[in-house]
Design a protein around this motif. Sequence first.
Motif, PDB file in Angstrom:
ATOM      1  N   GLU A   1      68.941  31.874  57.351  1.00 37.12           N
ATOM      2  CA  GLU A   1      68.383  31.730  58.698  1.00 37.12           C
ATOM      3  C   GLU A   1      69.538  31.634  59.693  1.00 37.12           C
ATOM      4  N   PHE A   2      69.704  32.687  60.489  1.00 32.80           N
ATOM      5  CA  PHE A   2      70.833  32.792  61.390  1.00 32.80           C
ATOM      6  C   PHE A   2      70.417  32.645  62.849  1.00 32.80           C
ATOM      7  N   SER A   3      71.335  32.098  63.634  1.00 35.76           N
ATOM      8  CA  SER A   3      71.232  32.139  65.083  1.00 35.76           C
ATOM      9  C   SER A   3      71.845  33.446  65.573  1.00 35.76           C
ATOM     10  N   ASP A   4      71.384  33.920  66.730  1.00 39.17           N
ATOM     11  CA  ASP A   4      72.011  35.109  67.319  1.00 39.17           C
ATOM     12  C   ASP A   4      73.163  34.737  68.259  1.00 39.17           C
ATOM     13  N   ARG A   5      73.586  33.474  68.217  1.00 39.55           N
ATOM     14  CA  ARG A   5      74.709  33.012  69.035  1.00 39.55           C
ATOM     15  C   ARG A   5      75.951  33.853  68.749  1.00 39.55           C
ATOM     16  N   PRO A   6      76.610  34.359  69.773  1.00 39.19           N
ATOM     17  CA  PRO A   6      77.766  35.244  69.550  1.00 39.19           C
ATOM     18  C   PRO A   6      78.925  34.531  68.848  1.00 39.19           C
TER      19      PRO A   6
ATOM     20  N   ILE B   1      69.840  39.850  62.950  1.00 39.15           N
ATOM     21  CA  ILE B   1      70.006  38.637  63.755  1.00 39.15           C
ATOM     22  C   ILE B   1      71.447  38.149  63.753  1.00 39.15           C
ATOM     23  N   ALA B   2      72.098  38.132  62.599  1.00 37.52           N
ATOM     24  CA  ALA B   2      73.484  37.661  62.529  1.00 37.52           C
ATOM     25  C   ALA B   2      74.355  38.513  63.446  1.00 37.52           C
ATOM     26  N   PRO B   3      75.242  37.886  64.217  1.00 42.48           N
ATOM     27  CA  PRO B   3      76.050  38.654  65.162  1.00 42.48           C
ATOM     28  C   PRO B   3      77.017  39.625  64.501  1.00 42.48           C
ATOM     29  N   TRP B   4      77.396  39.344  63.259  1.00 41.25           N
ATOM     30  CA  TRP B   4      78.333  40.221  62.558  1.00 41.25           C
ATOM     31  C   TRP B   4      77.856  40.476  61.126  1.00 41.25           C
ATOM     32  N   LEU B   5      78.095  41.679  60.661  1.00 41.30           N
ATOM     33  CA  LEU B   5      77.994  42.015  59.244  1.00 41.30           C
ATOM     34  C   LEU B   5      79.380  42.437  58.787  1.00 41.30           C
TER      35      LEU B   5
ATOM     36  N   MET C   1      87.708  34.356  48.909  1.00 41.23           N
ATOM     37  CA  MET C   1      88.513  33.758  49.975  1.00 41.23           C
ATOM     38  C   MET C   1      87.886  34.013  51.348  1.00 41.23           C
ATOM     39  N   LEU C   2      87.231  35.158  51.508  1.00 40.50           N
ATOM     40  CA  LEU C   2      86.533  35.453  52.758  1.00 40.50           C
ATOM     41  C   LEU C   2      85.407  34.452  52.994  1.00 40.50           C
ATOM     42  N   ILE C   3      84.629  34.166  51.964  1.00 39.83           N
ATOM     43  CA  ILE C   3      83.529  33.202  52.076  1.00 39.83           C
ATOM     44  C   ILE C   3      84.067  31.822  52.428  1.00 39.83           C
ATOM     45  N   THR C   4      85.187  31.439  51.825  1.00 40.48           N
ATOM     46  CA  THR C   4      85.806  30.150  52.136  1.00 40.48           C
ATOM     47  C   THR C   4      86.275  30.109  53.578  1.00 40.48           C
ATOM     48  N   ALA C   5      86.874  31.209  54.053  1.00 40.75           N
ATOM     49  CA  ALA C   5      87.347  31.271  55.442  1.00 40.75           C
ATOM     50  C   ALA C   5      86.186  31.201  56.427  1.00 40.75           C
ATOM     51  N   ILE C   6      85.061  31.819  56.082  1.00 39.99           N
ATOM     52  CA  ILE C   6      83.866  31.748  56.933  1.00 39.99           C
ATOM     53  C   ILE C   6      83.403  30.297  57.048  1.00 39.99           C
ATOM     54  N   HIS C   7      83.379  29.597  55.931  1.00 41.10           N
ATOM     55  CA  HIS C   7      82.980  28.188  55.922  1.00 41.10           C
ATOM     56  C   HIS C   7      83.953  27.350  56.756  1.00 41.10           C
ATOM     57  N   LYS C   8      85.242  27.639  56.623  1.00 40.49           N
ATOM     58  CA  LYS C   8      86.261  26.900  57.372  1.00 40.49           C
ATOM     59  C   LYS C   8      86.088  27.089  58.875  1.00 40.49           C
ATOM     60  N   ALA C   9      85.596  28.244  59.289  1.00 35.93           N
ATOM     61  CA  ALA C   9      85.388  28.528  60.715  1.00 35.93           C
ATOM     62  C   ALA C   9      84.127  27.872  61.262  1.00 35.93           C
ATOM     63  N   GLY C  10      83.365  27.188  60.397  1.00 37.98           N
ATOM     64  CA  GLY C  10      82.132  26.557  60.847  1.00 37.98           C
ATOM     65  C   GLY C  10      80.952  27.510  60.904  1.00 37.98           C
ATOM     66  N   LEU C  11      81.094  28.654  60.226  1.00 38.14           N
ATOM     67  CA  LEU C  11      80.043  29.659  60.214  1.00 38.14           C
ATOM     68  C   LEU C  11      79.371  29.677  58.845  1.00 38.14           C
ATOM     69  N   VAL C  12      78.323  30.484  58.722  1.00 40.46           N
ATOM     70  CA  VAL C  12      77.610  30.596  57.453  1.00 40.46           C
ATOM     71  C   VAL C  12      77.491  32.059  57.058  1.00 40.46           C
TER      72      VAL C  12
ATOM     73  N   PRO D   1      76.415  38.900  55.981  1.00 41.23           N
ATOM     74  CA  PRO D   1      76.110  38.566  57.375  1.00 41.23           C
ATOM     75  C   PRO D   1      76.880  37.302  57.746  1.00 41.23           C
ATOM     76  N   VAL D   2      77.396  37.267  58.959  1.00 41.10           N
ATOM     77  CA  VAL D   2      78.241  36.147  59.379  1.00 41.10           C
ATOM     78  C   VAL D   2      77.811  35.664  60.756  1.00 41.10           C
ATOM     79  N   GLY D   3      77.630  34.357  60.880  1.00 34.79           N
ATOM     80  CA  GLY D   3      77.277  33.793  62.174  1.00 34.79           C
ATOM     81  C   GLY D   3      77.033  32.305  62.058  1.00 34.79           C
ATOM     82  N   TYR D   4      76.398  31.745  63.077  1.00 40.76           N
ATOM     83  CA  TYR D   4      76.012  30.337  63.066  1.00 40.76           C
ATOM     84  C   TYR D   4      74.635  30.192  62.418  1.00 40.76           C
ATOM     85  N   ALA D   5      74.419  29.071  61.781  1.00 37.31           N
ATOM     86  CA  ALA D   5      73.107  28.796  61.220  1.00 37.31           C
ATOM     87  C   ALA D   5      72.098  28.540  62.333  1.00 37.31           C
ATOM     88  N   LYS D   6      70.880  28.978  62.109  1.00 36.59           N
ATOM     89  CA  LYS D   6      69.785  28.660  63.019  1.00 36.59           C
ATOM     90  C   LYS D   6      69.562  27.147  63.017  1.00 36.59           C
ATOM     91  N   ASP D   7      69.113  26.604  64.132  1.00 37.99           N
ATOM     92  CA  ASP D   7      68.853  25.167  64.223  1.00 37.99           C
ATOM     93  C   ASP D   7      67.355  24.932  64.468  1.00 37.99           C
TER      94      ASP D   7
END
Length: 230
Positions: free
Chosen positions: A46-51, A128-132, A164-175, A204-210
């Motif tokens: 579940e993603f937010s469309d936040r850029p 929905i995710a701002p990036w793939l 390592m990409l998945i770990t970096a995504i998590h480190k950036a506060g994204l999902v 898909p990469v972005g912020y989690a939906k809230d």
Amino acid sequence: MEDGDHIFINGYKHVRYTPAEDLESDIIEESDAFYRWIDSRRSVREFSDRPVPKEVIENIIKAASTAPSGAHKQPWTFCAVSNAELKSLIRVEAEKEELETYSNRMSERWKKDLAPLATDHHKPFLEIAPWLIIAFKRVYEYDESGEKHNNYYVNESIGIACGMLITAIHKAGLVTLTHTPSPMNFLTRVLKRPSNERAYLLLPVGYAKDPAYVPDLSRKSLDEVCVFYE
């Protein structure tokens, strides 16, 4: 030949390795802290469309590209897609394959194993995710003379890089989540990739939906995944 900062081995320059930081006094504490942090990572659908700024995507891909690879060939290409039309086209093509998979390719046991994850062939997060980010493995290369050369340990290399990409995504506060519509040949066509590249993984990469909800799952214990020989 040696000057303290580098030496030459078989005619090739080797530079002195400098550890990122000295954690000797707190190594247990630091390793435990990292485990607890990475254990909070979850696959989110579940993603937010936040850029998300392009620079963030550049940084996480650069982090992934520090991964080790066979003979240092770095046999990967990461395609980062934010174009809305392309994302829509990818969703349409992916859902075609997923519908076929859920309808005709999956065994009943497979479907039963997936039931706790509440997945189906609908993949709205692809729009929905701002990036793939689509990871392509580079099976071979051509040198300056046009001669073809296979890369080494391609699956192992890109698998490590994607971890390592998945770990970096998590480190950036994204999902993110690992999406593998099978077959994935349509991604080569849609993104017009060369013949030496094969689609490996779609993230898909972005912020989690809230709010966002994930399955209430537990991971295997250390005893279930590790054997010590001391």
